[in-house]
Design an enzyme around this catalytic site. Structure first.
Site, PDB file in Angstrom:
ATOM      1  N   ASN A  59      32.527 -77.788  95.564  1.00 45.03           N
ATOM      2  CA  ASN A  59      33.265 -78.629  94.612  1.00 45.03           C
ATOM      3  C   ASN A  59      32.286 -79.704  94.125  1.00 45.03           C
ATOM      4  OD1 ASN A  59      35.018 -80.234  93.211  1.00 45.03           O
ATOM      5  ND2 ASN A  59      36.360 -80.683  94.947  1.00 45.03           N
ATOM      6  N   ARG A 106      35.306 -74.606  92.811  1.00 37.94           N
ATOM      7  CA  ARG A 106      36.412 -75.249  92.119  1.00 37.94           C
ATOM      8  C   ARG A 106      36.001 -75.451  90.663  1.00 37.94           C
ATOM      9  NH1 ARG A 106      39.410 -80.440  93.844  1.00 37.94           N
ATOM     10  NH2 ARG A 106      41.221 -80.143  92.530  1.00 37.94           N
ATOM     11  N   HIS A 131      45.600 -79.678  89.179  1.00 33.96           N
ATOM     12  CA  HIS A 131      45.901 -79.672  90.626  1.00 33.96           C
ATOM     13  C   HIS A 131      46.530 -78.336  91.046  1.00 33.96           C
ATOM     14  CE1 HIS A 131      46.087 -84.328  90.455  1.00 33.96           C
ATOM     15  NE2 HIS A 131      44.962 -83.975  91.051  1.00 33.96           N
ATOM     16  N   ARG A 157      43.380 -93.869  86.124  1.00 40.81           N
ATOM     17  CA  ARG A 157      43.757 -93.216  84.862  1.00 40.81           C
ATOM     18  C   ARG A 157      45.158 -93.651  84.429  1.00 40.81           C
ATOM     19  NH1 ARG A 157      42.754 -87.183  86.671  1.00 40.81           N
ATOM     20  NH2 ARG A 157      41.605 -87.961  88.464  1.00 40.81           N
ATOM     21  N   GLU A 215      42.938 -77.858  99.200  1.00 40.63           N
ATOM     22  CA  GLU A 215      42.445 -77.156  98.016  1.00 40.63           C
ATOM     23  C   GLU A 215      41.249 -76.267  98.362  1.00 40.63           C
ATOM     24  OE1 GLU A 215      42.720 -81.105  96.560  1.00 40.63           O
ATOM     25  OE2 GLU A 215      43.249 -80.409  94.568  1.00 40.63           O
TER      26      GLU A 215
END
Ligand code: ADP
Length: 414
Positions: free
Chosen positions: A12, A97, A185, A245, A383
């Site tokens: 990742n 990823r 996600h 964000r 993940e």
């Protein structure tokens, strides 16, 4: 790790860091985590750290800036470390990823030159993430053309959304060129969906809102194991306010910044990605732990707003599914903050959520009273584990095709 073990590497990549996990695999079972690590400070103060599955330190090394100047050099470092540490293991595949699979990819895909070219075209859809995600793939493809690489997308799990949910109310040509509500996600949501039958079988076929609340936050409506809608849209800016964000924003605000305040596109990007969310609202921190510990009214307002928006989206996603059986909390905030969970559930009591505070403090998995009409759960996400499962499945299918080709009619010479 035992001798001759087959392993998978999950990668990742970020702008200045490379996170990785090593899994061992055998014939039958799911991948087993062996080590988890990262190189951060790439190009500035590179540091390689790794731990085993139990959390014991396996590596902690620093390097001069020039020794690990870019992601390719970081991959090399990880490779050197893996070969030293697991000399007898056999790396069979690397899973990556990838932020964006565009309109095209609704499942993981084996990486080849054609796929790499296709994924390059999605860079404008995720300019802050996609280039970092593609770099290690390209590096590995150039240096080790034989290694099996699998791209796993944050968007893929959401590609089955009905068109009414996938659309913005914009002209068709923009939709056709890719201006859609993708959702992100997805690897986290897919992992939760796959775990529900074991952890919470009563709701696994039902209507579940999953709240992935971390430094990036979003929510997903999952019905019978499939994603129906998400709070994120074209980019990972939309929906909930996040650490830094903005979340949902009237596009008129952007026009105002551009035309009345003289912001450049870069200024707007910086504001919406870096200076907004909990950090912008509080003026104190993007970390929920700091805000919970603060007496400052701005910290309270930031958390009140966050909880309010999560609770509002639970209602919205319940409407998308025409009902709701359960809410699942996951990721950094969702897994670790009983206070935020309790406050979100209290604001959603009209739906029938009713939290057992002792179970909530204990971290679940079930945190609602048994007779609550809508149950609440805490399920830790993974993940990287999801990427490892996908990579193993893709590698097995690839091996199956290869051995089938070798067993059957000989392939014609090119
Ligand atoms: P990432 O998107 O980087 O994977 P995580 O899912 O790890 O993020 O979430 C990180 C965030 O989780 C932190 O910024 C912090 O706000 C929050 N967090 C972690 N631990 C706690 C805790 N004990 N209480 C409240 N919030 C927490």
């Amino acid at each position: 790790m035992s001798r001759g073990m087959n392993t998978l590497l999950v990668v990742n990549a970020g702008s200045s860091s490379l996170k990785f996990c090593v899994y061992s695999i055998d014939e039958a079972s799911a991948p087993t985590l062996v080590a988890r690590g990262q190189i951060d400070g790439i190009g500035t103060r590179p540091r390689l750290r790794a731990r085993d599955a139990g959390g014991a330190t396996l590596a902690d090394q620093t390097f001069a800036a020039g020794e690990v100047a870019d992601v390719a050099a970081a991959l090399d470092r990880v490779g050197v470390w893996l070969r030293q540490k697991y000399a007898r293991s056999n790396l069979v595949a690397v899973g990556h990823r990838v932020a964006h699979g565009g309109p095209r990819y609704s499942a993981p895909v084996l990486v080849d030159a054609t796929v790499l070219t296709a994924l390059e075209r999605f860079v404008p859809l995720a300019p802050l993430h996609q280039p970092h995600h593609l770099r290690p793939m390209r590096t590995l493809a150039e240096r080790y053309p034989g290694v099996v690489q699998v791209a796993c997308f944050d968007t893929a799990f959401h590609r089955g959304h009905p068109e009414v949910a996938d659309r913005y109310a914009l002209p068709d040509d923009l939709y056709k060129e890719g201006v859609r509500r993708y959702g992100f996600h997805g690897l986290s949501y897919e992992y939760i969906a796959r775990r529900l039958p074991a952890v919470a079988p009563d709701i696994a076929r039902g209507a579940v809102v999953v709240c992935h609340l971390g430094s990036g936050s979003s929510m997903c409506a999952i019905k019978a194991g499939r994603s129906v809608d998400s709070t994120m849209g074209f980019t990972a800016l939309d929906g909930l306010p996040m650490g830094t964000r903005c979340g949902q924003l009237d596009p008129g605000v952007v026009l105002y910044l551009l035309t009345e305040k003289g912001y450049s596109a870069k200024d707007v990007e910086q504001l919406l990605y870096q200076r907004a969310g909990l950090r912008g609202l509080s003026g104190i921190s993007n970390d929920v732990r700091d805000l919970l510990a603060s007496e400052d009214p701005r910290a309270r307002l930031a958390l009140d707003h966050f909880v309010y928006r999560v609770a509002r989206e639970i209602g919205s996603l319940a409407a998308a599914m025409n009902g709701i059986d359960a809410v699942v909390f996951t990721a950094g905030i969702g897994e670790n903050s009983p206070e935020i969970r309790a406050r979100v559930c209290a604001r959603s009591s009209w739906l029938g959520l009713d939290v057992d505070e002792a179970a909530n403090r204990a971290g679940g998995p079930r945190i609602s009273w048994p007779r609550a009409p809508v149950s609440a759960w805490v399920i830790p996400t993974d993940e990287e584990g999801m990427i490892a499962e996908h990579t193993l499945e893709a590698w097995r299918a690839h091996e199956g095709r290869r051995s089938h080709a070798h067993d059957g009619v000989p392939e014609p010479a090119a």
